[in-house]
Design an enzyme around this catalytic site. Structure first.
Site, short mmCIF file in Angstrom:
data_model
loop_
_atom_site.label_atom_id
_atom_site.label_comp_id
_atom_site.label_asym_id
_atom_site.label_seq_id
_atom_site.Cartn_x
_atom_site.Cartn_y
_atom_site.Cartn_z
N CYS A 1 0.83 -1.21 0.00
CA CYS A 1 0.00 0.00 0.00
C CYS A 1 0.87 1.27 0.00
CB CYS A 1 -0.90 -0.04 1.24
SG CYS A 1 -1.77 1.48 1.61
N CYS B 1 0.05 3.74 2.77
CA CYS B 1 0.54 3.22 4.05
C CYS B 1 2.03 3.55 4.21
CB CYS B 1 0.36 1.70 4.14
SG CYS B 1 -1.35 1.16 4.07
#
Length: 101
Positions: free
Chosen positions: A30, A33
């Site tokens: 991600c 993230c």
């Protein structure tokens, strides 16, 4: 210091903690993230010892992610006395995360 949690230590580190715990539900793949990583690290340094920051990889512990209904990453969930009391989904600033405390 950020504590990495999984099914083995989640109860001890998060649910049984005597301080509020912010859990960063993330995934290695991600991009958002990854961009939140330095922010989460700085926040952890600022709130210790009044609070704690933990990271949980949803791909390694999908059952915990499902248990807490994590549908998107990053998801930040604040736990106090073993209960989730606040949630933020998506990227945000360090100040926004600090306001959760």
């Amino acid at each position: 210091m950020v504590v990495h949690v999984n099914a083995d230590n989640f109860e001890k580190e998060v649910l049984q903690s005597n301080v509020p715990v912010l859990v960063d539900f993330f995934a290695q793949w991600c991009g958002p993230c990854k961009s939140m990583g330095p922010i989460v690290d700085r926040l952890s340094n600022e709130i210790t010892p009044q609070g704690k920051v933990c990271k949980l990889d949803i791909d390694e512990d999908s059952e915990l992610a499902m248990q807490y209904k994590v549908a998107s990453v990053p998801t930040f969930m604040l736990f106090h006395n073993g209960q989730p009391i606040a949630t933020h989904v998506g990227t945000c600033s360090q100040d926004e995360l600090m306001q959760m405390f």
